[in-house]
Design a protein around this motif. Structure first.
Motif, PDB file in Angstrom:
ATOM      1  N   SER A  99       4.121   5.641   7.311  1.00 20.74           N
ATOM      2  CA  SER A  99       3.716   5.451   5.597  1.00 20.74           C
ATOM      3  C   SER A  99       2.364   5.860   5.552  1.00 20.74           C
ATOM      4  O   SER A  99       1.841   4.879   6.191  1.00 20.74           O
ATOM      5  CB  SER A  99       4.260   4.529   5.080  1.00 20.74           C
ATOM      6  N   LYS A 106      10.473   4.302   3.047  1.00 24.57           N
ATOM      7  CA  LYS A 106      11.767   3.884   2.810  1.00 24.57           C
ATOM      8  C   LYS A 106      13.618   4.689   2.215  1.00 24.57           C
ATOM      9  O   LYS A 106      14.247   4.420   2.766  1.00 24.57           O
ATOM     10  CB  LYS A 106      11.789   2.662   1.791  1.00 24.57           C
ATOM     11  N   GLY A 149       7.779   8.271   0.200  1.00 21.98           N
ATOM     12  CA  GLY A 149       7.631   6.919   0.492  1.00 21.98           C
ATOM     13  C   GLY A 149       8.847   7.013   1.841  1.00 21.98           C
ATOM     14  O   GLY A 149       9.198   7.330   2.257  1.00 21.98           O
ATOM     15  N   LYS A 189       0.829   1.077   3.670  1.00 21.27           N
ATOM     16  CA  LYS A 189       0.146   0.167   4.326  1.00 21.27           C
ATOM     17  C   LYS A 189      -1.016   0.375   4.573  1.00 21.27           C
ATOM     18  O   LYS A 189      -2.261  -0.295   4.313  1.00 21.27           O
ATOM     19  CB  LYS A 189       1.168  -0.467   5.089  1.00 21.27           C
ATOM     20  N   ASP A 201      10.336   4.272  13.754  1.00 16.64           N
ATOM     21  CA  ASP A 201       9.311   3.869  12.253  1.00 16.64           C
ATOM     22  C   ASP A 201       8.065   3.353  12.921  1.00 16.64           C
ATOM     23  O   ASP A 201       7.895   2.188  13.475  1.00 16.64           O
ATOM     24  CB  ASP A 201       9.801   2.781  11.555  1.00 16.64           C
ATOM     25  N   TYR A 255      13.810  -5.032   9.231  1.00 19.74           N
ATOM     26  CA  TYR A 255      13.325  -3.922   8.520  1.00 19.74           C
ATOM     27  C   TYR A 255      14.994  -3.744   7.723  1.00 19.74           C
ATOM     28  O   TYR A 255      15.707  -3.447   8.478  1.00 19.74           O
ATOM     29  CB  TYR A 255      12.556  -3.141   8.255  1.00 19.74           C
ATOM     30  N   ASN A 296      11.347   0.230  15.741  1.00 17.39           N
ATOM     31  CA  ASN A 296      10.069  -0.163  14.754  1.00 17.39           C
ATOM     32  C   ASN A 296       9.307  -0.579  15.700  1.00 17.39           C
ATOM     33  O   ASN A 296       9.477  -1.677  16.121  1.00 17.39           O
ATOM     34  CB  ASN A 296      10.739  -1.194  14.256  1.00 17.39           C
TER      35      ASN A 296
HETATM   36  C1  LIG Z   1       9.066  -0.999   8.546  1.00 17.52           C
HETATM   37  C2  LIG Z   1       8.710  -0.850   8.010  1.00 17.52           C
HETATM   38  N1  LIG Z   1       9.881   0.411   7.242  1.00 17.52           N
HETATM   39  C3  LIG Z   1       9.329   1.068   6.009  1.00 17.52           C
HETATM   40  C4  LIG Z   1       9.280   0.452   4.934  1.00 17.52           C
HETATM   41  C5  LIG Z   1       8.460   1.581   3.607  1.00 17.52           C
HETATM   42  O1  LIG Z   1       7.759   1.638   3.218  1.00 17.52           O
HETATM   43  P1  LIG Z   1       7.433   2.260   2.226  1.00 17.52           P
HETATM   44  O2  LIG Z   1       8.536   3.279   1.677  1.00 17.52           O
HETATM   45  O3  LIG Z   1       6.319   1.828   1.155  1.00 17.52           O
HETATM   46  O4  LIG Z   1       7.092   3.577   2.566  1.00 17.52           O
HETATM   47  C6  LIG Z   1       8.672  -0.493   5.625  1.00 17.52           C
HETATM   48  C7  LIG Z   1       8.414  -1.901   4.087  1.00 17.52           C
HETATM   49  O5  LIG Z   1       7.969  -2.544   4.091  1.00 17.52           O
HETATM   50  C8  LIG Z   1       8.636  -1.137   6.901  1.00 17.52           C
HETATM   51  O6  LIG Z   1       8.411  -2.908   6.607  1.00 17.52           O
END
Ligand SMILES: Cc1ncc(COP(=O)(O)O)c(C=O)c1O
Length: 375
Positions: free
Chosen positions: A227, A97, A95, A230, A189, A122, A157
């Protein structure tokens, strides 16, 4: 006190629980638009790829299979306007995060080092800086940090969670040039990049920090973070990747090998399949487009103003007029059985906004929109 126990903020979502209870009391039930967690099925072809790779007795490769890294390279060329990426400069993550939280530590940052992130953001950018013992600096404007000698990492981001704002090529160039002048790494990101709703981004696409129009062919010091959570409904798989500067990726890889930060082999196979298929991404985007249109109509009918939100998975709304605090708006919507996230979760600059996620079923979105429109 150890940083891991001492330096982190309280987990903010707990403060939303009373509002969830309040929303639950609505006679027609709760519609939860607070957390952006996907609700639609994982595409069948991805589940099949996972199942076909289920026999996995050996350790997976930390760097990712050649097939996965080639799939990422092809995807960047096809979907992100980034041709010719080096497959060695791609690294799957558990992931995104996880990477956001650990990147400052993996880059060796610590006390006295500064990590810049967007003002309305975030929360994990801030958490990652703190985990490393570094100092987070919320700043949208390059002029805030471009003359500092302690900035080591700049998070961008785009499209933004929570505002949906997109950084254009010129914005990205400005940030990259400033970071290069002071020797800072730029990590962008881009996990909502395939969800643009407004022009010019629908036609042109949301630019990546690795776009040659941004880099002039030089990716040193740059990382793009993506990622599949989504765009492919894979949040439960923990499927993401980082790509960019080969030397930086090599450093990350070395530490991640030692630390066991490895994406499971069946998930790597599922990711390669998902990245090669544009059809399911288009179908999912269409679902979100319809839900977004219904919620936008509802929010506006209820007297809220939606600011910007030209891309991504959220509507960034506020009570019209005198500037009602976000918690009051959260309360008003909870009385209609609708739970949203207060802007204050994303920084003090957002104290009047609420974030409305598009990640609810069609039925829930219809129910929420009808309530908002007073039907
Ligand atoms: C801006 C942003 N970055 C990263 C993530 C992390 O997503 P994931 O760990 O599911 O890839 C999120 C999740 O909501 C996000 O909004």
């Amino acid at each position: 006190m150890g940083l891991l126990t001492g330096g982190l903020p309280d987990f903010p979502w707990d403060t939303l629980v009373p509002f969830k209870d309040r929303a639950r009391r609505h006679p027609d039930g709760l519609v939860d638009l607070s957390v952006g967690t996907p609700v639609d099925p994982t595409p069948a072809l991805v589940r099949e790829a996972l199942a076909a790779a289920a026999d996995a007795p050996g350790y997976p490769t930390t760097h990712g299979t050649a097939a996965l890294r080639e799939a990422v390279v092809d995807w960047f060329a096809r979907r992100r306007g980034v041709p010719g990426l080096d497959p060695d400069a791609v690294l799957p993550t558990v992931g995104s995060k996880e990477l956001v939280a650990w990147l400052p530590s993996l880059l060796g940052l610590g006390e006295g080092d500064v990590v810049v992130h967007p003002e309305c953001a975030y929360p994990t950018y801030d958490v990652g800086a703190r985990l490393a013992g570094a100092t987070p600096l919320p700043a949208d404007d390059v002029s805030v940090w471009e003359r500092r000698d302690d900035v080591r990492l700049v998070w961008l981001n785009s499209p933004s969670n929570p505002t949906g704002e997109v950084l254009g090529v010129e914005d990205l160039r400005r940030a990259v040039a400033a970071a290069r002048r002071i020797g800072a790494v730029v990590a962008s990101d881009e996990c909502y990049a395939l969800l643009p709703w407004a022009e010019p981004w629908v036609t042109r696409g949301v630019p990546s920090v690795l776009d040659p129009a941004v880099t002039d062919g030089d990716v040193r010091g740059l990382l793009a973070v993506h990622s599949l959570s989504k765009q492919s409904n894979l949040a439960g798989y923990r499927a993401a990747f980082v790509a960019g500067d080969p030397a930086l990726v090599r450093r990350l890889l070395e530490i991640r090998k030692h630390a066991g930060m490895i994406v499971p082999a069946p998930v790597q196979a599922a990711m390669a399949t998902a990245l090669a298929d544009d059809e399911h991404v288009a179908q999912q985007r269409e679902r979100y487009r319809r839900r977004r249109a219904a919620l936008l109509r509802g929010l506006e009918a209820a007297g809220l103003e939606v600011d910007g939100s030209p891309a991504g998975l959220y509507l960034w709304a506020r009570a019209a007029g005198a500037g009602q605090d976000c918690w009051a708006t959260v309360g008003d919507l909870a009385d209609q059985g609708i739970l949203v996230a207060p802007g204050s979760f994303y920084g003090p600059a957002a104290a009047r906004h609420v974030r409305v996620a598009l990640t609810a079923s069609d039925e829930d979105v219809v129910r929420a929109a009808a309530r908002l429109e007073g039907a």
